[in-house]
Design a protein around this motif. Structure first.
Motif, PDB file in Angstrom:
ATOM      1  N   TYR A 134      12.936  11.667   2.510  1.00  0.00           N
ATOM      2  CA  TYR A 134      14.310  12.170   2.427  1.00  0.00           C
ATOM      3  C   TYR A 134      14.625  12.809   1.150  1.00  0.00           C
ATOM      4  O   TYR A 134      14.342  12.126   0.298  1.00  0.00           O
ATOM      5  CB  TYR A 134      15.131  11.050   2.880  1.00  0.00           C
ATOM      6  CG  TYR A 134      15.224  10.465   4.051  1.00  0.00           C
ATOM      7  CD1 TYR A 134      15.374  11.469   5.351  1.00  0.00           C
ATOM      8  CD2 TYR A 134      15.153   9.198   4.322  1.00  0.00           C
ATOM      9  CE1 TYR A 134      15.521  10.763   6.544  1.00  0.00           C
ATOM     10  CE2 TYR A 134      15.079   8.708   5.880  1.00  0.00           C
ATOM     11  CZ  TYR A 134      15.203   9.397   6.889  1.00  0.00           C
ATOM     12  OH  TYR A 134      15.314   8.974   8.033  1.00  0.00           O
TER      13      TYR A 134
ATOM     14  N   THR B  58      18.018   8.425  13.957  1.00  0.00           N
ATOM     15  CA  THR B  58      18.313   9.725  14.302  1.00  0.00           C
ATOM     16  C   THR B  58      17.627  10.871  13.457  1.00  0.00           C
ATOM     17  O   THR B  58      17.545  11.936  13.850  1.00  0.00           O
ATOM     18  CB  THR B  58      19.800   9.849  14.142  1.00  0.00           C
ATOM     19  OG1 THR B  58      20.415   9.774  12.937  1.00  0.00           O
ATOM     20  CG2 THR B  58      20.666   9.021  15.284  1.00  0.00           C
ATOM     21  N   ALA B  59      17.208  10.298  12.302  1.00  0.00           N
ATOM     22  CA  ALA B  59      16.509  11.281  11.341  1.00  0.00           C
ATOM     23  C   ALA B  59      15.209  10.740  11.038  1.00  0.00           C
ATOM     24  O   ALA B  59      14.969  10.795   9.843  1.00  0.00           O
ATOM     25  CB  ALA B  59      17.361  11.644  10.198  1.00  0.00           C
TER      26      ALA B  59
ATOM     27  N   ALA C  38      12.306  11.267  15.595  1.00  0.00           N
ATOM     28  CA  ALA C  38      12.985  12.302  15.902  1.00  0.00           C
ATOM     29  C   ALA C  38      12.352  13.579  15.330  1.00  0.00           C
ATOM     30  O   ALA C  38      12.361  14.902  16.045  1.00  0.00           O
ATOM     31  CB  ALA C  38      14.495  12.237  14.878  1.00  0.00           C
ATOM     32  N   LEU C  39      11.611  13.514  14.210  1.00  0.00           N
ATOM     33  CA  LEU C  39      10.665  14.848  13.668  1.00  0.00           C
ATOM     34  C   LEU C  39       9.670  15.309  14.951  1.00  0.00           C
ATOM     35  O   LEU C  39       9.432  16.348  14.992  1.00  0.00           O
ATOM     36  CB  LEU C  39      10.159  14.559  12.469  1.00  0.00           C
ATOM     37  CG  LEU C  39       9.370  15.677  12.119  1.00  0.00           C
ATOM     38  CD1 LEU C  39      10.294  16.935  11.492  1.00  0.00           C
ATOM     39  CD2 LEU C  39       8.594  14.850  10.511  1.00  0.00           C
TER      40      LEU C  39
ATOM     41  N   ALA D 223      12.606  19.815  10.352  1.00  0.00           N
ATOM     42  CA  ALA D 223      12.933  18.854   9.236  1.00  0.00           C
ATOM     43  C   ALA D 223      14.013  19.127   8.433  1.00  0.00           C
ATOM     44  O   ALA D 223      14.616  18.260   7.954  1.00  0.00           O
ATOM     45  CB  ALA D 223      11.594  18.620   8.260  1.00  0.00           C
TER      46      ALA D 223
ATOM     47  N   LEU E 166      17.223  17.551   9.332  1.00  0.00           N
ATOM     48  CA  LEU E 166      17.147  15.782   9.307  1.00  0.00           C
ATOM     49  C   LEU E 166      17.190  15.431   7.836  1.00  0.00           C
ATOM     50  O   LEU E 166      17.267  14.378   7.608  1.00  0.00           O
ATOM     51  CB  LEU E 166      15.866  15.661  10.088  1.00  0.00           C
ATOM     52  CG  LEU E 166      15.577  15.739  11.489  1.00  0.00           C
ATOM     53  CD1 LEU E 166      14.480  15.351  11.833  1.00  0.00           C
ATOM     54  CD2 LEU E 166      16.816  15.170  12.412  1.00  0.00           C
TER      55      LEU E 166
END
Length: 456
Positions: free
Chosen positions: A43, A55-56, A60-61, A128, A131
Motif C-alpha cells: 500500500y 476491499t483493497a 480484489a486485485l 492497482a 486500490l
C-alpha cells in the motif's frame, strides 16, 4: 506455478517418468521464450503489506485483473488464487506472501517478451491504482518482518510452511519474502538438454551476481548483495543447489528422474484436496509407501508433474529448462535476464563458448561461486580474477548469440536488451550497490524512499 496439474494417467514404470521429460524435446524452429517475474505488493499509504482479504486486498486485485483481461480464474478451496489465459497465453499466480507473479506465454522473440511485460504492467497498474496499491522491483522484501508478511490461502503453501522449518532455517523467508525473475527455454534432444543444463548451472551464480538486487532486510542493510541468493543456501537442501549429478558421465533424462525420485514429496492432490506427503520420497510413493491418511494411493502422472514443480535446483528440468538464479528488478532487467540466457543457449556457437568457459571449473569452483556470490557478487575473487571478469565474457557470448539470431524489430536486434547488464559491468556497480549508496547518502539511512524509487 499457476495451477497444479490434474493428469490421471497411471504410472506403470520408471521409464514413463523419464519419457515425460524427454517429450519436451522439439526442433529449433519451435523453441520459445517464457519469462516469469514476481512483484512485492504494498500500500502506498504507509508502505504497508497488502493482505489477501478486504476491499483493497490481493483478492480484489486478482478480481480486477480477471475483469480487465477476461482470463479464467483459478480457485483453491473457494478462494481465487490465480488467473489463466484460456487461449494458451500466460498466467497470474500468487506466491506465499502475496508476491504477484506473471508467468508469461511462450514467445518467439525478446521483442515480444518486452511487449508482453509492458502490457502486463500497464494492466496491473490500472487495476492497482484505485486500490492504493503499488509494486516493488526488488529481490527481497526490504522492510516487513516475516510475522508482518501476509499469508495467501493456497493449500500447497500450508504444507510447505509446516515443512520448511524441519529442513532449513531460511525456507520460510524464501517462500514469503523473496522475489525472482526466471526464463524458461527449450532443448532439441537429450544431448542438447545436457549441454544447456551444465553450462547454465555453472554460470547461474554469475547471473546471480549481475542481477543482485536484495541488500535490505527489516529496514536496514543485511550485509549481502543478494540476500535472496543467500537464502537458497539453507532452504530444503534435498531439493536445491547446483545439481552435482548433472556433471556426471551418465547424466540425462533418466539420471534426473532418479534424482527426483529420491527427493521427499510435498503433496498430492485428490478430488481437489491437497494431502501432505512430506514423509516419503516419490520412489517410496511408487513402492506403496504413501501415508495411511491418503486413501487413493495410486501414483499418477499428475503427481509426478506436480512433484517436478516442487524441486528447486538452480536450473530446473521439466519439459523445458528454467533459469532460477536472479533477483527480480526493473522491467529492463527482467527482459535482460531472458536476453542473457537466450543469447547463450539458443545459439550453438555461444553455447559452445559457454561450455568452454566453464570446462576447467571443478565442483569446488562451482560451490565456491554459489556460496560466496551472495555477499560479494561481481567483486568475488575467482580463478585468478574476479566474477566480474567471467560476467563480461558471459555477456559478450550472449551478445554474439543474439547478433547471430538476427531477430529485428523497429530496426533493433535483440542485443539492445543486454544494455542494462553492459552498464552494470561498465560501472562495476550492481543494482544493490546503487541502492546501498542511496541508503547511506540521499535517503539518510531510511528505507522508506525505496517504496517510491524502486517501483514499477
Amino acid at each position: 506455478m499457476a495451477r497444479d496439474t490434474a493428469d490421471h494417467t497411471l504410472i506403470e514404470n520408471r521409464d514413463q517418468l523419464a519419457a515425460y521429460l524427454e517429450s519436451g524435446s522439439k526442433p529449433e524452429a519451435e523453441w520459445r521464450i517464457g519469462t516469469e517475474h514476481e512483484k512485492i505488493v504494498f500500500y502506498r499509504d504507509g508502505n504497508r503489506p497488502v493482505p489477501y482479504e478486504g476491499t483493497a486486498g490481493i483478492r480484489a486485485l486478482l478480481e480486477g485483473m480477471q475483469a480487465l483481461t477476461g482470463w479464467e480464474p483459478i480457485h483453491d478451496e473457494g478462494a481465487i488464487i490465480g488467473l489463466a489465459d484460456a487461449a494458451g497465453g500466460g498466467a497470474i499466480s500468487l506466491e506465499p506472501g502475496g508476491q504477484f507473479e506473471l508467468s508469461g506465454a511462450p514467445l518467439s522473440s525478446l521483442h515480444q517478451t518486452r511487449d508482453e511485460l509492458a502490457g502486463h504492467l500497464a494492466q496491473v497498474k490500472q487495476v492497482a491504482e484505485p486500490l492504493g496499491i503499488d509494486f516493488l522491483a526488488l529481490g527481497f522484501s526490504p522492510k516487513w518482518t516475516r510475522a508482518e508478511t501476509p499469508v495467501m490461502p493456497k493449500s500447497r503453501y500450508r504444507i510447505m510452511t509446516n515443512h520448511m522449518p524441519r529442513v532449513g532455517s531460511l525456507g520460510l523467508d524464501m517462500m514469503y519474502r523473496t522475489c525472482t525473475v526466471q526464463v524458461n527455454l527449450d532443448f532439441k534432444s537429450e544431448a542438447d538438454m545436457r549441454d544447456k543444463l551444465r553450462a547454465s548451472l555453472a554460470l547461474q551464480p554469475i547471473a546471480t551476481a549481475l542481477f543482485a538486487n536484495s541488500p535490505f532486510t527489516d529496514g536496514r542493510p543485511n550485509g549481502f548483495q543478494t540476500f535472496r541468493g543467500e537464502i537458497w543456501k539453507d532452504t530444503d537442501t534435498a531439493r536445491t543447489g547446483g545439481l552435482l549429478c548433472a556433471f556426471g558421465d551418465d547424466f540425462g533424462f533418466e539420471r534426473y528422474t532418479d534424482w527426483a525420485l529420491d527427493v521427499p514429496m510435498y503433496f498430492v492432490v485428490r478430488d481437489g484436496r491437497y494431502h501432505d506427503m512430506t514423509s516419503v520420497t516419490f520412489r517410496q510413493f511408487l513402492e506403496g509407501g504413501a501415508p495411511d491418511t491418503l486413501r487413493d494411493k495410486t501414483p499418477t502422472m499428475g503427481d509426478w508433474k506436480n512433484h517436478l514443480s516442487t524441486l528447486f535446483p538452480d536450473v530446473r528440468l521439466k519439459t523445458f529448462l528454467e533459469m532460477r538464479g536472479a533477483d527480480c528488478g526493473s522491467p529492463e532487467m527482467i527482459v535482460a535476464l531472458s536476453a542473457l540466457w537466450v543469447g547463450l543457449l539458443y545459439d550453438c556457437a555461444a553455447l559452445d563458448g559457454a561450455l568452454q568457459l566453464v570446462s576447467g571449473w571443478s565442483a569446488e569452483d562451482r560451490l565456491l561461486l554459489r556460496n560466496d556470490v551472495p555477499k560479494a557478487a561481481l567483486a568475488l575473487p575467482f580463478r585468478g580474477g574476479a566474477v566480474r571478469d567471467v560476467a563480461r565474457e558471459m555477456v559478450e557470448l550472449a551478445k554474439g548469440g543474439l547478433q547471430r539470431r538476427a531477430v529485428v524489430a523497429n530496426g533493433e536486434d535483440e542485443t539492445t536488451f543486454l544494455a542494462p547488464l553492459e552498464e552494470i559491468l561498465s560501472s562495476d556497480r550492481t543494482d544493490s550497490d546503487r541502492l546501498l549508496g542511496r541508503f547511506s547518502g540521499a535517503w539518510g539511512g531510511s528505507i522508506e524512499p525505496v517504496f517510491t524509487e524502486n517501483t514499477y
